[in-house]
Design an enzyme around this catalytic site. Structure first.
Site, short mmCIF file in Angstrom:
data_model
loop_
_atom_site.label_atom_id
_atom_site.label_comp_id
_atom_site.label_asym_id
_atom_site.label_seq_id
_atom_site.Cartn_x
_atom_site.Cartn_y
_atom_site.Cartn_z
N CYS A 21 1.90 -8.31 5.79
CA CYS A 21 1.49 -6.93 5.55
C CYS A 21 0.01 -6.74 5.25
CB CYS A 21 2.38 -6.33 4.46
SG CYS A 21 4.02 -5.92 5.09
N ASP A 22 -0.33 -5.54 4.79
CA ASP A 22 -1.68 -4.99 4.84
C ASP A 22 -2.76 -5.86 4.19
OD1 ASP A 22 -0.09 -2.94 5.74
OD2 ASP A 22 -1.21 -1.37 4.74
N LYS A 23 -2.49 -6.46 3.06
CA LYS A 23 -3.51 -7.25 2.38
C LYS A 23 -3.18 -8.74 2.40
CE LYS A 23 -5.73 -3.58 1.65
NZ LYS A 23 -4.71 -2.75 2.32
N SER A 26 -5.01 4.80 5.82
CA SER A 26 -3.97 3.95 6.37
C SER A 26 -4.05 3.96 7.88
CB SER A 26 -2.59 4.46 5.93
OG SER A 26 -1.57 3.89 6.71
N ASP A 52 0.82 -1.21 0.00
CA ASP A 52 0.00 0.00 0.00
C ASP A 52 0.86 1.26 0.00
OD1 ASP A 52 -2.26 -1.48 -0.08
OD2 ASP A 52 -2.94 -1.05 1.95
N CYS A 79 5.96 -2.33 8.48
CA CYS A 79 6.33 -0.98 8.91
C CYS A 79 6.40 -0.86 10.43
CB CYS A 79 5.36 0.04 8.34
SG CYS A 79 5.43 0.16 6.54
N GLU A 126 -7.04 3.72 -0.39
CA GLU A 126 -6.47 4.24 0.85
C GLU A 126 -5.78 5.56 0.53
OE1 GLU A 126 -4.44 1.52 3.84
OE2 GLU A 126 -2.74 2.67 3.06
#
Length: 673
Positions: free
Chosen positions: A170-172, A545, A128, A241, A519
């Site tokens: 991570c995010d997805k 985010s 992202d 992150c 996002e």
């Protein structure tokens, strides 16, 4: 891109590369030595796929005598290609999946050493951060569903599996992996979180660095500073992150669900303690298989509620409001509603001081050293806020896991390590409820409503600048609307100082049908660094985010392109925002036109009388893949249903309508593309 003419590639170099290649080409090989350990009964009763699978396993080099060992599948989101010394041969999309292949290898070695046959497959994931402000963001959230489908298909494509280990960061990719594992039913599964990257010794975290373009445009930093700081922000080559965004929050949720081992979330990528989690996770799935414990025994309604409790206690990313219902749906459980989230956030105190919520903004690796998820759980258990009877992938109950953690050497040693390395007291990172109250930590998620969000919206209320909160813990903002149809137009206005103090940025056509529910951290990061940033609010039908800060209200529903009233706002309209951070109530209303002011009720009537804006339109680059995703999730409960694919609901709607099955004719003049 330019190429050096002196290094130009010739046609001959493309077509030929040496005659020796031809002389070495063969058509036959001796094949593996040994024999398949099959019996007459197997030949008579086993499906041909099982038998041919043994042939392929031998062909890949597995010892024939061990071909009948139990088979376990390891799925990951690994991306890129590393040499043995770790140097890159081909880069991944992000650091989060760059090193997870090491976890796969560690788990596989453990399984092999315990007389199992490990298989490995991968479905890599996007970043992202890399796609912020680009057309790539139009695929971000839709990718999650696609990846979950691919991972589930990979699982089912090894029908002889005895269980599945999932490795993701991570995010997805991590929510997709949890959705896939949630479907395992009677078979065991364990999630190995891919960990976090370390902070640079001198530099900025990965959230702040994403605003260097906006800060440079405002004259706040030099080109030299941007180049230097941008190079060092990802201090280690792997891990998610350093802030408690969607990636880190998803790791927390995985552990809170009982799908991961205790104290596995937020581990420092690449370090021995990180690799050790993969070894022990392999042992855990074998123990589950021995005890006959399947994933369905771990993922229960009580486990989902525990995950929501931990989300509130950590102050996690609002994106998990999309992912937790999706995981529950994949497990065949009830999907939590906005009312469920609101009730838990009113009941559960926030106990973690981490980026970006503050007040001290500790990094995720420091949260890990302070005790991570089990340390927070100890506080929540004492407060009676957890169901500790739930079973976990250790094979034991959550209660038994926490008893171990409370007395463990691991707990004591890592807290001491945090003090020695960073001079940080673990009790300042993960606080008791009383201490958190004294420090002013407040609940995170609030669900406002109003005439501009009749079906609700979301704000991370802890992200609002504390100086704007009155003595009753209420944020109030009234200002003129600045309406933007695209994120690019909004970011251009911010960079060129066309947004003024007191404005309310209204970014529409960013929801599922408009832009795949993009996002918009690029906008919130840019605003954060304006001198008057705290006096600008944001309303959008897109999402944020987990590292976003400021008075940012997203998930506005219905979205503009589905007839939402947010699509009837015009420049200069007066918008009033009220957020009660104690009661976790809020309103978002149109209360004026030009110089005229009126009530929220009158605003609702005027919005109802207005037509939709004539310039409403999907993003010009919206892919057909995302358009289809938006239609399917709308049929499945929409944003508040977790943006899932509900097969029964979709099939019922298709059956109720006239569906054309005509094949379009071929136009010989039409060009591909």
């Amino acid at each position: 891109m330019t190429f050096n003419p002196s290094n130009a590639i010739t046609v001959k170099q493309v077509l030929e590369n040496g005659a020796q290649l031809y002389r070495e080409t063969r058509t036959h090989a001796p094949g593996p030595e040994g024999a398949l350990p099959i019996t007459a009964e197997m030949l008579l009763t086993q499906p041909s796929g099982n038998l041919f699978g043994l042939s392929q396993n031998a062909g890949m080099g597995w010892e024939p005598a061990r071909l009948l060992d139990p088979e376990f599948l390891i799925l990951s989101t690994h991306g890129g290609m590393r040499a043995q010394d770790g140097t890159p041969i081909a880069l991944g999309f992000h650091t989060g999946h760059w090193e997870v292949g090491l976890l796969v290898a560690e788990a596989a070695r453990e399984l092999r050493g315990r007389h199992c046959v490990p298989f490995a497959g991968a479905c890599t994931d996007p970043c992202d951060g890399r796609t912020q402000g680009t057309d790539g963001m139009l695929d971000s959230l839709p990718y999650r569903n696609d990846a979950a489908m691919v991972l589930r298909r990979l699982m089912r494509s090894l029908p002889t599996r005895k269980g599945v280990l999932g490795v993701a960061t991570c995010d997805k990719g991590l929510p997709a992996m949890m959705m896939a594992l949630a479907s395992s039913g009677a078979l065991p599964s364990v999630l190995i979180p891919g960990g976090v990257t370390l902070l640079p010794e001198n530099g900025e975290d990965a959230g702040k660095v994403q605003s260097i373009g906006a800060r440079y445009a405002q004259g706040q930093i030099t080109l030299e500073y941007a180049a230097d700081i941008g190079c060092r922000t990802c201090a280690t080559p792997g891990g998610g992150c350093q802030f408690l965004g969607t990636a880190a929050t998803s790791q927390v949720v995985a552990e809170a669900l009982g799908l991961s081992l205790p104290h596995a979330a937020l581990s420092p990528s690449g370090q021995p303690i990180w690799l050790d989690a993969a070894t022990r996770s392999a042992r855990a799935i074998l123990r589950m298989a021995q005890l006959g414990i399947g994933t369905s025994a771990v993922l229960t309604d009580a486990a989902v509620r525990n995950a929501m409790v931990l989300h509130a206690a950590f102050g996690g990313s609002a994106n998990l409001l999309l992912h937790v219902p999706a995981i529950a749906h994949a497990a065949g459980l009830g999907r939590p509603t906005a009312a469920d989230w609101a009730a838990i956030n009113r009941e559960v105190p926030r106990l973690v001081d981490a980026l970006p919520n503050g007040p001290n903004n500790f990094a995720t690796v420091q949260v890990f050293l302070a005790g991570g998820v089990p340390e927070v759980m100890l506080h929540l258990r004492r407060a009676g806020l957890l169901d500790c009877r739930v079973r976990t992938v250790t094979g034991e109950t959550l209660d038994e896991n926490l008893n171990w953690w409370e007395q463990s050497e691991r707990r004591r040693a890592l807290k001491g390590r945090l003090r020695a390395l960073d001079n940080v007291d673990a009790g300042d990172v993960i606080l008791s409820p009383d201490r958190a109250r004294e420090r002013g930590l407040t609940a995170t998620i609030c669900f406002p409503a109003g005439n501009l969000a009749p079906e609700g919206c979301v704000i991370k209320s802890t992200a609002i600048d504390p100086s704007l909160i009155d003595e009753k813990n209420i944020y109030r903002h009234t200002g003129p609307a600045r309406v933007f149809i695209t994120e690019a137009a909004a970011i251009d206005a911010i960079k060129h100082s066309s947004v003024s103090q007191g404005d309310v940025i209204v970014l529409i056509c960013g929801g599922p049908a408009g832009a795949g529910m993009q996002e918009i951290y690029q906008i919130t990061a840019a605003l954060k660094n304006l001198p008057y940033c705290k006096h600008v609010a944001v309303l959008t039908d897109a999402r944020f985010s987990g590292v976003s800060t400021g008075a940012c209200i997203g998930h506005i529903s219905p979205e503009a392109l589905s007839g939402g009233t947010i699509g009837r706002v015009h420049d200069g309209d007066t918008i009033e925002i009220v957020i009660d951070r104690s009661a976790l109530h809020g309103t978002v209303n149109l209360v004026g036109e030009g110089t005229e002011r009126f009530s929220a009720k009158e605003g609702a009537a005027r919005l109802a009388a207005r037509p939709q804006r004539e310039d409403l339109a999907p993003h010009p680059a919206l892919p057909d893949d995302t358009r289809l995703w938006a239609a399917l999730v709308q049929a499945s409960g929409g944003v508040w249903g977790g943006c899932v694919y509900d097969a029964d609901a979709i099939i019922a709607q298709l059956a109720g309508g006239a569906v054309s099955h005509e094949t379009p004719s071929i136009d010989p003049e039409r060009q591909p593309g």
